[in-house]
Design a protein around this motif. Structure first.
Motif, PDB file in Angstrom:
ATOM      1  N   GLY A  27      80.968  33.675  17.458  1.00  0.00           N
ATOM      2  CA  GLY A  27      81.343  33.328  16.087  1.00  0.00           C
ATOM      3  C   GLY A  27      82.696  33.819  15.615  1.00  0.00           C
ATOM      4  N   LYS A  28      83.484  34.418  16.507  1.00  0.00           N
ATOM      5  CA  LYS A  28      84.804  34.916  16.100  1.00  0.00           C
ATOM      6  C   LYS A  28      85.843  33.782  16.173  1.00  0.00           C
ATOM      7  N   LYS A  29      86.804  33.825  15.236  1.00  0.00           N
ATOM      8  CA  LYS A  29      87.915  32.872  15.261  1.00  0.00           C
ATOM      9  C   LYS A  29      88.994  33.470  16.185  1.00  0.00           C
ATOM     10  N   VAL A  30      89.283  32.765  17.285  1.00  0.00           N
ATOM     11  CA  VAL A  30      90.118  33.336  18.350  1.00  0.00           C
ATOM     12  C   VAL A  30      91.396  32.516  18.542  1.00  0.00           C
ATOM     13  N   LEU A  31      92.535  33.226  18.644  1.00  0.00           N
ATOM     14  CA  LEU A  31      93.794  32.626  19.088  1.00  0.00           C
ATOM     15  C   LEU A  31      94.103  33.226  20.454  1.00  0.00           C
ATOM     16  N   HIS A  32      94.388  32.371  21.433  1.00  0.00           N
ATOM     17  CA  HIS A  32      94.610  32.844  22.799  1.00  0.00           C
ATOM     18  C   HIS A  32      96.012  32.421  23.230  1.00  0.00           C
ATOM     19  N   LEU A  33      96.853  33.412  23.556  1.00  0.00           N
ATOM     20  CA  LEU A  33      98.258  33.156  23.894  1.00  0.00           C
ATOM     21  C   LEU A  33      98.558  33.586  25.328  1.00  0.00           C
ATOM     22  N   ASP A  34      99.566  32.936  25.939  1.00  0.00           N
ATOM     23  CA  ASP A  34     100.070  33.402  27.231  1.00  0.00           C
ATOM     24  C   ASP A  34     101.556  33.098  27.304  1.00  0.00           C
ATOM     25  N   ARG A  35     102.335  34.067  27.782  1.00  0.00           N
ATOM     26  CA  ARG A  35     103.783  33.856  27.905  1.00  0.00           C
ATOM     27  C   ARG A  35     104.102  32.882  29.035  1.00  0.00           C
ATOM     28  N   ASN A  36     103.151  32.744  30.008  1.00  0.00           N
ATOM     29  CA  ASN A  36     103.358  31.817  31.122  1.00  0.00           C
ATOM     30  C   ASN A  36     102.981  30.390  30.721  1.00  0.00           C
ATOM     31  N   ALA A  37     103.473  29.436  31.510  1.00  0.00           N
ATOM     32  CA  ALA A  37     103.152  28.034  31.244  1.00  0.00           C
ATOM     33  C   ALA A  37     101.890  27.604  31.996  1.00  0.00           C
ATOM     34  N   TYR A  38     101.209  28.563  32.662  1.00  0.00           N
ATOM     35  CA  TYR A  38      99.999  28.237  33.432  1.00  0.00           C
ATOM     36  C   TYR A  38      98.908  29.258  33.112  1.00  0.00           C
ATOM     37  N   TYR A  39      97.666  28.856  33.388  1.00  0.00           N
ATOM     38  CA  TYR A  39      96.525  29.749  33.188  1.00  0.00           C
ATOM     39  C   TYR A  39      96.420  30.766  34.327  1.00  0.00           C
ATOM     40  N   PHE A 236      86.550  28.876  30.880  1.00  0.00           N
ATOM     41  CA  PHE A 236      86.356  29.683  29.673  1.00  0.00           C
ATOM     42  C   PHE A 236      87.284  29.220  28.545  1.00  0.00           C
ATOM     43  N   ALA A 237      88.481  28.729  28.914  1.00  0.00           N
ATOM     44  CA  ALA A 237      89.405  28.215  27.901  1.00  0.00           C
ATOM     45  C   ALA A 237      88.809  26.980  27.218  1.00  0.00           C
ATOM     46  N   ARG A 238      88.211  26.095  28.016  1.00  0.00           N
ATOM     47  CA  ARG A 238      87.564  24.904  27.432  1.00  0.00           C
ATOM     48  C   ARG A 238      86.452  25.319  26.484  1.00  0.00           C
ATOM     49  N   LEU A 239      85.688  26.307  26.924  1.00  0.00           N
ATOM     50  CA  LEU A 239      84.571  26.800  26.107  1.00  0.00           C
ATOM     51  C   LEU A 239      85.076  27.328  24.769  1.00  0.00           C
ATOM     52  N   SER A 240      86.116  28.157  24.824  1.00  0.00           N
ATOM     53  CA  SER A 240      86.668  28.739  23.599  1.00  0.00           C
ATOM     54  C   SER A 240      87.134  27.624  22.662  1.00  0.00           C
ATOM     55  N   ALA A 241      87.768  26.591  23.239  1.00  0.00           N
ATOM     56  CA  ALA A 241      88.253  25.470  22.418  1.00  0.00           C
ATOM     57  C   ALA A 241      87.097  24.748  21.724  1.00  0.00           C
ATOM     58  N   ILE A 242      85.975  24.596  22.437  1.00  0.00           N
ATOM     59  CA  ILE A 242      84.804  23.938  21.838  1.00  0.00           C
ATOM     60  C   ILE A 242      84.323  24.710  20.613  1.00  0.00           C
ATOM     61  N   TYR A 243      84.415  26.056  20.690  1.00  0.00           N
ATOM     62  CA  TYR A 243      83.955  26.896  19.577  1.00  0.00           C
ATOM     63  C   TYR A 243      85.083  27.214  18.589  1.00  0.00           C
ATOM     64  N   GLY A 244      86.145  26.383  18.626  1.00  0.00           N
ATOM     65  CA  GLY A 244      87.194  26.527  17.613  1.00  0.00           C
ATOM     66  C   GLY A 244      88.336  27.428  18.009  1.00  0.00           C
ATOM     67  N   GLY A 245      88.329  27.936  19.233  1.00  0.00           N
ATOM     68  CA  GLY A 245      89.434  28.779  19.686  1.00  0.00           C
ATOM     69  C   GLY A 245      90.716  27.961  19.848  1.00  0.00           C
ATOM     70  N   THR A 246      91.868  28.581  19.583  1.00  0.00           N
ATOM     71  CA  THR A 246      93.160  27.912  19.719  1.00  0.00           C
ATOM     72  C   THR A 246      93.914  28.507  20.901  1.00  0.00           C
ATOM     73  N   TYR A 247      94.455  27.641  21.767  1.00  0.00           N
ATOM     74  CA  TYR A 247      95.192  28.103  22.955  1.00  0.00           C
ATOM     75  C   TYR A 247      96.659  27.721  22.845  1.00  0.00           C
ATOM     76  N   MET A 248      97.530  28.648  23.219  1.00  0.00           N
ATOM     77  CA  MET A 248      98.963  28.358  23.300  1.00  0.00           C
ATOM     78  C   MET A 248      99.510  28.952  24.590  1.00  0.00           C
ATOM     79  N   LEU A 249      99.913  28.095  25.521  1.00  0.00           N
ATOM     80  CA  LEU A 249     100.602  28.561  26.732  1.00  0.00           C
ATOM     81  C   LEU A 249     102.109  28.555  26.465  1.00  0.00           C
ATOM     82  N   ASP A 250     102.865  29.215  27.366  1.00  0.00           N
ATOM     83  CA  ASP A 250     104.322  29.231  27.264  1.00  0.00           C
ATOM     84  C   ASP A 250     104.781  29.783  25.912  1.00  0.00           C
TER      85      ASP A 250
END
Length: 442
Positions: A27-39, A236-250
């Motif tokens: 139930g947490k609102k998550v932002l997931h960042l990575d400085r790389n352009a890949y997982y 796990f990234a797909r899962l987080s996105a389903i539950y409202g998580g936001t992903y930003m690569l690069d």
């Protein structure tokens, strides 16, 4: 990025992705960042093969080893215990729907310059040349004790107090030094002999995990995902996105924003995303980590299976420390086109250990000697970092660097420890069904 979140996770290594998924599901609102352009961060899978050559600063090879795009090379390969913590986490979070697994063909242990299949049930133990006939009987009695042991039922203790050290438990069953060696290192997967002086309940628990995992698929206790471990962080990234998580690569991170000694956000130099908790790998908070050692790894391309493994397409071999006069074990694992990680008729073998000398690559030699002729070898020596504190005050929770083991149990210990520090509660495995993960082609 300019928004407010419960948790900001930095780095898409496997540990960070698992925690991102677990926290999103809870139930947490998550932002997931990575400085790389890949997982994947340090635990990425590289494809095509030329990317591996570039990563290690070697001239590219094109299609010398079959089609480059048929290769998915894990920088830190590890196997999953079929009944282990990571599989339970995958099931709990539903990530299994994005992945396919295949069981690993065999588990081996090194003794006196040779490798032997690890016996993990009575039938294998009786057929094994690892032990003499009387030792086999003693080992069988030990395995039976492990299966029957229940810490809440003193009748199952057979006169062994749960607090006695592991060494004393071995002695009660009369197991010799060699049997102790492979039991502690190849079954219980301890990395060195420190466990010998600790309560025997840990040894019992870990041996049972091995045999329970073996019982799932029969060939070995280990599983490995098709197309390599790079599939796990993405699942796990797909899962987080389903539950409202936001992903930003690069996404370059400038600094973690603090107020009154605890985290309030993360800045890229222009915008600040607000949060009350940060989870990251050590590279995002080096000033909050300490170096505790190094790991040396050699990724090797072979054009043949490893000798004396019955031409297995995938194996793990553990070289216990005592067999090669070391303080820490050496780990060998090998995968092949059976797991869709390399071109047909080629094999990927990885040898890894904890650095103990000024010549790390030479420390891998006992493992490299088992591989036979090597087509290509990529060697890396990486620093091991651990967080300087538990993060409870600053609310910055940092994972440990990946150790030399070729299985995920220590990785999961770290994930579950961080989860508990963040939430104040143990992860509840009782919600997890045991039937959802299927190994393909079984």
């Amino acid at each position: 990025m300019d928004d407010t979140y419960d948790v900001i996770v930095m780095g898409t290594g496997l540990k960070e992705c698992i925690l991102s998924g677990m926290l999103s599901v809870s139930g947490k609102k998550v932002l997931h960042l990575d400085r790389n352009a890949y997982y994947g961060g340090e635990s990425a899978s590289l494809t095509p093969l030329d990317q591996v050559y570039q990563h290690f600063g070697k001239p590219v090879v094109g299609d010398k080893y079959g089609r480059g795009r048929d290769w998915n090379v894990d920088l830190i390969p590890k196997f999953l215990m079929a009944n282990g913590q990571l599989v339970k986490l995958l099931i709990h979070t539903g990530v299994t729907r994005y992945l396919e697994f295949k069981s690993v063909d065999g588990s081996y242990v090194y003794k006196g310059g040779k490798i032997y299949k690890v016996p993990a049930d009575e039938k294998e133990a009786l057929a094994s040349s690892l032990m003499g006939i009387f030792e086999k009987r003693r080992f069988k009695n030990f395995l039976q004790f492990v299966q029957d042991f229940d810490i809440n039922d003193p009748k199952t203790w057979k006169g062994v107090e749960p607090t006695v050290p592991a060494k004393q438990l071995y002695e009660k069953f009369g197991l010799d030094a060699n049997t102790q060696d492979f039991t502690g290192h190849a079954l219980a997967l301890f990395r060195n002999d420190k466990y010998m002086t600790e309560p025997c309940t840990q040894l019992v628990k870990k041996c049972r995990l091995y045999s329970d995992s073996l019982a799932r698929y029969g060939k070995s206790p280990y599983l490995y995902p098709l197309y390599g471990l790079g599939e796990l962080p993405q699942g796990f990234a797909r899962l987080s996105a389903i539950y409202g998580g936001t992903y930003m690569l690069d996404k370059p991170i400038d600094h973690i924003v603090m107020e009154d000694g605890h985290v309030v956000g993360v800045s890229d130099g222009k915008d600040t995303a607000k949060c009350s908790i940060v989870v990251c790998d050590p590279t995002y908070a080096k000033d909050r980590c300490k170096k505790v050692g190094q790991v040396v790894r050699a990724i090797c391309i072979l054009n043949h299976p490893i000798e004396n493994t019955k031409d297995a397409q995938s194996v793990q071999i553990i070289i216990p420390q005592n067999q090669v006069n070391r303080n820490d074990d050496i780990y060998v694992c090998m995968v092949s086109s059976a797991h869709n990680v390399c071109a047909k008729n080629y094999y990927l073998a990885i040898v890894a250990t904890t650095v103990e000398t000024n010549n790390p690559e030479a420390e891998l030699q006992p493992g490299l000697d088992l591989l036979g002729p090597i087509e290509e070898k990529f060697v890396s020596v990486v620093d091991l970092f651990v967080p300087s504190d538990d993060g409870k005050e600053s609310k910055i929770f940092i994972s440990k660097s990946y150790d030399a083991t070729t299985h995920f149990e220590t990785t999961c210990d770290d994930v579950l420890d961080i989860f508990k520090r963040i939430t104040g509660e143990d992860f509840d495995f009782s919600k997890v069904k045991h039937t959802d993960v299927e190994a393909v082609g079984e």
